[in-house]
Design an enzyme around this catalytic site. Structure first.
Site, short mmCIF file in Angstrom:
data_model
loop_
_atom_site.label_atom_id
_atom_site.label_comp_id
_atom_site.label_asym_id
_atom_site.label_seq_id
_atom_site.Cartn_x
_atom_site.Cartn_y
_atom_site.Cartn_z
N ARG A 104 6.84 3.87 -7.56
CA ARG A 104 5.44 4.23 -7.62
C ARG A 104 4.96 4.91 -6.33
O ARG A 104 4.44 6.01 -6.34
CB ARG A 104 4.66 2.94 -7.85
CG ARG A 104 3.28 3.07 -8.39
CD ARG A 104 2.70 1.67 -8.52
NE ARG A 104 3.80 0.70 -8.62
CZ ARG A 104 4.24 0.20 -9.76
NH1 ARG A 104 3.67 0.51 -10.87
NH2 ARG A 104 5.26 -0.65 -9.77
N ARG B 293 8.65 3.97 4.63
CA ARG B 293 8.68 2.61 4.08
C ARG B 293 9.91 1.93 4.62
O ARG B 293 11.01 2.52 4.61
CB ARG B 293 8.73 2.61 2.56
CG ARG B 293 9.12 1.23 2.04
CD ARG B 293 8.86 1.04 0.59
NE ARG B 293 7.44 1.01 0.30
CZ ARG B 293 6.94 0.60 -0.87
NH1 ARG B 293 7.75 0.20 -1.81
NH2 ARG B 293 5.65 0.60 -1.08
N HIS C 75 0.34 -2.31 4.08
CA HIS C 75 0.53 -1.23 3.11
C HIS C 75 -0.84 -0.55 2.99
O HIS C 75 -1.55 -0.72 2.00
CB HIS C 75 0.99 -1.82 1.77
CG HIS C 75 1.52 -0.81 0.80
ND1 HIS C 75 1.33 0.55 0.95
CD2 HIS C 75 2.25 -0.97 -0.34
CE1 HIS C 75 1.91 1.18 -0.07
NE2 HIS C 75 2.47 0.29 -0.85
#
Lengths: 310, 436
Positions: free
Chosen positions: A62, A112, A140
């Site tokens: 995603r 990430r 995040h």
């Protein structure tokens, strides 16, 4: 006289770095970008000639795709580096990887990584803008911003709302960023979950710790469930998924105490039947897929703003 | 700054004139002179005449103290010479005013047998300070079998420790305490309950939560301190608790001492100078084990140093290169260098009024000598001439280019510090001299 507001951040690493005014501005820019994704030709030339690298050391569908779509709709050139193809599997350090990428003059590196704080390490060593797409159990920020965008869109405001976050607070970077973000924007955040998954000192981040899910959900305007992050747990922290679902899962019954129009949110991916009953996830109050849609708009706004926003 | 290694320095007659002599073991704190000859302290008094050929150094009131002894350092040789060597580590020691250091056994290979001990001592002959090797409690510090204490003792170890790797098996710890008695060796405990601390990167609490890092709870240390004190009491053997970092550990040690247990303990300068806040945004130079704690711990440690609960200040000097430190915070190695900053940070306690200068000398010299059962710690006439001259007012910036240690991993880099050693004398030989 009021001084004119300017967005001056070069990196997006932590919501702590952003003021209430910054967040408000990002959300407004995101609102205005949302329309681009609804056009027949979903592309504007805003970031033409800019290079964006997606450096993802952890699996992600995603978020990685969302950033890539966002960058491409702004006409940036995007490149993806996945863990399997990365040199770190050959023993290269994060700093070396970053410096090598930096030597190719990218404008933005979206990272990430499984280790908390790694975007800071990156930003200390390279000139490019660093965008944190999730670091370990820390933060995040783009997820919290898209959550705030979704809530504001549906409720017309954030200030004064009660947001309940249920589940694995310790290992959830989404929870951390949301607690910082929503409290900064004037909402009340209540958290609950197994005591083994509530980290020490979380109340000092502005969250109210509730001993039961019912208490956290009572009169809530937003109910957010989190995934059990087995991959980050070193010790046995819950007896079984079944017991978790029974006592901490969000079911129609749990929701009885929330406001009738409470929004149901989840950062995904969902373990259906564990932290959320399918009837809730797919129910009329669920905005889980709108979160995904808004994710693209928020990420477009972030890419645009850290490149100077002109 | 000039350095001379022990194998190149000559014993000289030396008159240290016009200093403040602080020698708590002999009840001395007076203005006076100290004469060194033939590697011994020849005379202590006022208006001493310099014998023919003696070099005279006028001190203008600077402190003359027994050579400082750091009972907890990691010299990294053999095995990790890119971080530190016996030569570079003892050079840093000399710069910090230390005339002797106790070298922990977690080298590669581990100092768990006489040949490693002998190698370290051979290297030390060309170093800048005395080196007292500490042998491993267990073979390979693996926590399974006892190491050869007798042979290591004969080769020169002064104490035993599995520092860096706590002895998890309580029965082995008990047997170590018992068997160490046969060879008159002190056991130094790295007290840590690994089940609680294993995955942690910093002190558990709000800050760890905020940074998304796994915490090391204070009870991980306290449970192990209690166990080690209980085993020492049960076996009737002495124990020394290394690097105390929490207030409850201080209380446990205070209670054990009140009961008459043979326990001594040390803390490190960072535990009374810094809190976990020093980590800021993932600064791995402030990462060590045990981790930096909270203000209440820092306060309790100062009180422990003041009231005698804590016997020694030891640096836990732990050199690491950029390879181990310039990485993701939770992957970064534990430890900081400390030899060159310990004295300045300890002098801050004197300036704050926490301890008197005499107590400082006990903590940094007299007590480490007594605990380890080694020479030094006193300026008695006839004893070996291990002497440190301290300028308590000298200000300096501990900049990167100033670091003597081979590794630069200090959270005190670029800090303005006050007070430092200006002359270090080992066995009547000047190993270090700075501006006097």
């Amino acid at each position: 006289m009021e001084t004119e507001y300017r967005f001056t951040h070069r990196h997006i690493i932590s919501l702590d770095d952003l003021s209430r005014q910054d967040i408000d501005y990002i959300l407004r820019v995101a609102d205005s970008f949302k329309e681009i994704s609804e056009r027949p030709i979903k592309k504007v030339p805003t970031l033409r000639g800019k290079t964006v690298i997606n450096l993802f050391f952890e699996p992600s569908t995603r978020t990685r795709l969302s950033f890539e779509v966002a960058a491409k709709r702004l006409s940036a050139d995007t490149f993806n580096i996945a863990p399997a193809s990365s040199s770190t599997t050959k023993g290269e350090t994060l700093v070396d990887t970053a410096c090598n990428l930096a030597a190719m003059n990218p404008d933005i590196i979206i990272i990430r990584h499984s280790r908390s704080g790694s975007p800071r390490l990156l930003a200390r060593h390279i000139k490019a803008s660093v965008l944190n797409a999730g670091d370990g159990t820390n933060e995040h920020p783009s997820q919290a911003l898209l959550d705030m965008m979704t809530v504001r869109e549906k409720k017309g405001r954030i200030e004064g709302l009660k947001v309940a976050i249920i589940g694995d607070i310790t290992h959830s970077r989404v929870a951390h960023s949301n607690i910082i973000g929503f409290t900064k924007m004037g909402a009340e955040v209540a958290v609950s979950g197994p005591a083994t998954l509530l980290p020490m000192g979380i109340e000092k981040m502005g969250a109210t710790v509730c001993s039961s899910v019912a208490e956290a959900v009572a009169d809530a305007d937003v109910v957010m469930a989190l995934r059990i992050q087995k991959e980050r747990q070193h010790d046995p922290l819950i007896p079984s998924l079944r017991e978790y679902a029974n006592f901490f899962g969000i079911t129609p019954r749990t929701l009885a105490g929330a406001k009738p129009d409470a929004l149901i949110m989840h950062p995904g991916p969902i373990n259906r039947g564990v932290e959320m009953d399918p009837a809730v996830a797919d129910g009329p109050r669920s905005v889980i897929l709108e979160q995904v849609t808004n994710g693209v708009a928020v990420r477009m706004a972030l890419l645009y703003l850290i490149m100077g926003g002109d | 700054m000039t350095f001379t290694p022990l194998d190149a320095a000559h014993r000289q007659s030396l008159l240290l004139a016009g200093g403040r002599i602080i020698d708590p073991v002999n009840g001395v704190d007076m203005a006076g002179d100290l004469l060194v000859a033939d590697g011994r302290i020849h005379a202590v008094g006022t208006q001493l005449a310099a014998p023919a050929g003696a070099a005279r150094i006028d001190l203008g009131g600077k402190w003359i103290v027994p050579g400082l002894i750091d009972m907890h350092v990691h010299l990294r040789e053999p095995g990790e010479e890119y971080k530190e060597t016996v030569a570079s580590g003892t050079k840093a020691a000399a710069a910090g005013g230390f005339t002797a250091v106790a070298a922990m056994p977690n080298t590669k290979p581990v100092n768990d047998n006489q040949s490693v001990t002998a190698l370290i001592l051979a290297k030390a002959a060309a170093g800048y300070a005395r080196v007292y090797p500490v042998g491993a409690i267990s073979q390979g510090s693996r926590g399974e079998n006892l190491a050869e204490y007798g042979e290591m003792r004969r080769a020169g170890v002064v104490a035993l420790s599995d520092d860096g790797r706590p002895v998890t098996d309580s029965q082995l710890m008990r047997r170590a305490l018992e068997y160490a008695g046969n060879h008159n060796l002190l056991v130094i405990a790295h007290s840590e309950e690994l089940a609680l601390s294993r995955h942690g990167a910093m002190n558990e609490g709000f800050l760890a939560t905020r940074l998304g890092l796994i915490g090391i709870p204070r009870v991980a240390e306290e449970i192990a301190v209690y166990r080690d004190l209980a085993l020492a009491e049960y076996t009737g053997r002495p124990i020394h608790i290394a690097h105390v970092s929490t207030s409850e550990s201080v209380s446990l040690i205070r209670r054990a001492k009140a009961k008459g247990c043979r326990v001594t303990a040390e803390t490190a300068p960072h535990y009374f100078s810094l809190t976990e806040d020093a980590i800021g945004l993932y600064d791995s130079r402030a990462k060590m084990n045990p981790p930096l704690r909270a203000v209440a711990d820092l306060t309790a440690i100062k009180e422990g140093l003041r009231d005698g609960t804590l016997d020694a200040i030891a640096t836990d000097h732990a050199p690491h290169s950029e390879l181990e430190k310039d990485v993701e915070f939770d992957l970064a190695a534990n430890g900081i260098i400390g030899l060159e900053t310990a004295l300045s940070l300890s002098l801050a306690l004197v300036r704050e009024g926490v301890i008197a200068p005499g107590r400082l000398v006990e903590l940094l010299s007299a007590n480490p000598a007594r605990i380890l059962g080694v020479a030094g710690g006193s300026l008695a006439v006839g004893s070996a001439a291990d002497v440190t001259v301290i300028d308590p007012d000298r200000e300096f910036v501990y900049g990167l280019d100033q670091v003597v240690s081979k590794s630069k991993n200090s959270p005190f880099l670029d800090r303005r510090l006050t007070g430092k050693a200006v002359l270090t004398v080992v066995d009547g030989r000047i190993t270090y001299r700075d501006g006097i």
